[in-house]
Design an enzyme around this catalytic site. Structure first.
Site, mmCIF file in Angstrom:
data_model
loop_
_atom_site.group_PDB
_atom_site.id
_atom_site.type_symbol
_atom_site.label_atom_id
_atom_site.label_comp_id
_atom_site.label_asym_id
_atom_site.label_seq_id
_atom_site.Cartn_x
_atom_site.Cartn_y
_atom_site.Cartn_z
ATOM 1 C CG HIS A 69 -5.700 -0.141 4.726
ATOM 2 N ND1 HIS A 69 -5.461 0.631 3.606
ATOM 3 C CD2 HIS A 69 -4.672 -1.024 4.800
ATOM 4 C CE1 HIS A 69 -4.326 0.248 3.043
ATOM 5 N NE2 HIS A 69 -3.828 -0.776 3.732
ATOM 6 C CG HIS A 87 -6.635 -2.483 0.646
ATOM 7 N ND1 HIS A 87 -6.427 -2.538 2.014
ATOM 8 C CD2 HIS A 87 -5.642 -3.211 0.086
ATOM 9 C CE1 HIS A 87 -5.363 -3.294 2.250
ATOM 10 N NE2 HIS A 87 -4.859 -3.709 1.105
ATOM 11 C CD GLN A 129 3.045 -10.763 -1.434
ATOM 12 O OE1 GLN A 129 2.430 -11.097 -2.433
ATOM 13 N NE2 GLN A 129 2.989 -9.528 -0.957
ATOM 14 N N GLY A 173 -1.557 1.002 -5.059
ATOM 15 C CA GLY A 173 -1.219 2.172 -4.259
ATOM 16 C C GLY A 173 0.263 2.507 -4.373
ATOM 17 C CG ASP A 186 3.212 -1.876 -0.853
ATOM 18 O OD1 ASP A 186 3.980 -2.268 0.016
ATOM 19 O OD2 ASP A 186 1.984 -1.780 -0.685
ATOM 20 C CB VAL A 242 -5.172 6.370 1.736
ATOM 21 C CG1 VAL A 242 -6.214 6.855 2.740
ATOM 22 C CG2 VAL A 242 -5.735 6.424 0.316
ATOM 23 C CB SER A 293 0.282 -0.398 6.461
ATOM 24 O OG SER A 293 0.791 -1.716 6.528
ATOM 25 C CB SER A 294 -2.919 -4.950 6.379
ATOM 26 O OG SER A 294 -3.705 -4.645 5.252
#
Lengths: 279, 279
Positions: B31, B34, B58, B144, B147, B173, B182-183
């Site tokens: 997005h 990124h 993760q 970013g 996180d 962003v 966020s994805s």
């Protein structure tokens, strides 16, 4: 030979382009085992870097950190004689600054053998070696086979973490009577020094038995334990493992290696030997 | 733009001498967040490398690994448009081959905030990032601030392990209405999409309260939790921490940052904001 005591200086050291760098991490109090690693590096690499750092993170709370033998002046003389280019001697505060909190662990391999009696030891070893590799940036790192489990754990770490440094394993260097060289041999009294030979004796007996056709790992382990006990040392472990990955073996084959840890008086010694009959 | 799917090819890739390399590790489904990292790298570095790898290590056993959104073709188009030089797309078997067993952990920072509800998550994050850094060898890595805990943990890891790669933090962003990109926003139904705004609303309210002179962290946290609950989302945590080291704060100062995790329907979202009044 340049002695470097600054972290940033070591990190920023620019090696001449195209020159290969060999590295020997040590805890000092160097013996001929360490020096053989230096010689191997001098032979294989253009530039040789050694480090001296007694790593507190790999000692347990009841272990011999404070009494671990040290003699930096003598070490430096030996390294200079062999033509080492750089010796990195960091302080504890440089390596583990306040708030240090990152640890590297190879899981399964760290739980067996010495990992049983020294919990946290290999986490300390992996972490310091990864840090030193990032600081020194060697092409090859030279390690002795005496700490065979350590060698296998670090190989695994390098592979799993995609590090480019190659580990070169060098054979155990022994005293004339067979005792594996170790800085901890300096702890041994005269009588314990004689007793300490039982580790290598047990290993040789096992190899001899294999050359005579014995293939039962349990039997060979029992035999070795008996030899050590009769001599008067206390067995921590005796195991026969596949030397490629330290997996367990029931039946001896060409990859079998016997590994021993035993207390000689208060001193914990380790040794190991391939059981493949000598050519 | 070159797409590299081979581990050894990526490890052996020789960058032109003297060129700086910027790196953006991603899990794909890119997005504008990124893409802003890619733009930052293009601005600051000579060569830009992105990676796409949905890192299973993760994700917890009950988390959304299998349903995590993927669209490699679209991702590649976006990256090419921005002038990325290399995209590394490894397979799972390359990154975690059979027997993989080495893990890196930043201890304290991994246990708080998202570490509470996602045990093992940051161990997986640290391990993959250390591996990718060893593989890609960038000078700078762009991340970013969304996180934020991840950013702080990776900074700590880089410092503790003496890695030379610098982490460049880029601002969050947001969509026009304030939702942090966020994805995982793709999971949201239309009604949940509206509800999701409550995270940013709670953050802005807290910043507003601080600009009006409020300094009690507990009170501000209670207020934010109320805002989220009233909206209809489920609070995982709301905390106010020192943004330099994620230590706890009772009284607001210029380093205070509020961090929120909340479930909007079944989707877990995170967001954070400095509480320093805007200039």
């Amino acid at each position: 030979m340049q002695v470097i005591r600054s972290l940033s200086q070591m990190m920023q050291l620019a090696y001449p382009a195209g020159k290969s760098v060999g590295f020997i991490p040590t805890m000092g109090y160097l013996h001929r085992g360490h020096l053989s690693l230096v010689q191997a590096s001098k032979k294989e690499c253009d530039i040789t870097v050694a480090s001296i750092f007694v790593n507190p993170a790999q000692f347990g709370p009841k272990e011999d950190l404070s009494s671990y033998p040290r003699d930096i002046e003598r070490d430096l003389k030996e390294l200079e004689k062999l033509g080492v280019d750089y010796v990195f001697i960091p302080s504890e505060a440089m390596i583990y600054p306040e708030g240090f909190d990152t640890w590297v662990q190879v899981q399964r391999l760290s739980q067996i053998l010495c990992g049983n009696s020294r919990p946290g030891h290999f986490k300390g070893v992996c972490t310091i070696v990864l840090k030193l590799i990032n600081i020194v940036r060697p092409d090859k790192m030279f390690m002795g086979e005496k700490d065979y489990q350590q060698l296998m754990i670090l190989r695994k770490m390098m592979h799993d973490l995609n590090l480019k440094t190659k580990i070169v394993a060098c054979p155990i260097v022994r005293e004339t009577d067979g005792l594996a060289m170790s800085s901890r041999n300096s702890y041994l009294s005269t009588s314990d020094r004689a007793l300490a030979l039982c580790l290598f004796k047990a290993l040789k007996e096992a190899r001899q038995a294999v050359s005579e056709g014995k293939t039962d790992a349990h039997m060979l382990i029992a035999l070795a334990k008996q030899t050590i006990r009769i001599a008067g040392a206390n067995v921590d472990y005796v195991e026969i493992l596949d030397e490629r990955d330290l997996s367990e073996q029931e039946i001896i084959d060409e990859h079998s290696r016997m590994l021993i840890a035993a207390y000689v008086g208060k001193t914990r010694l380790i040794d190991n030997l391939s059981l493949k009959p000598e050519n």
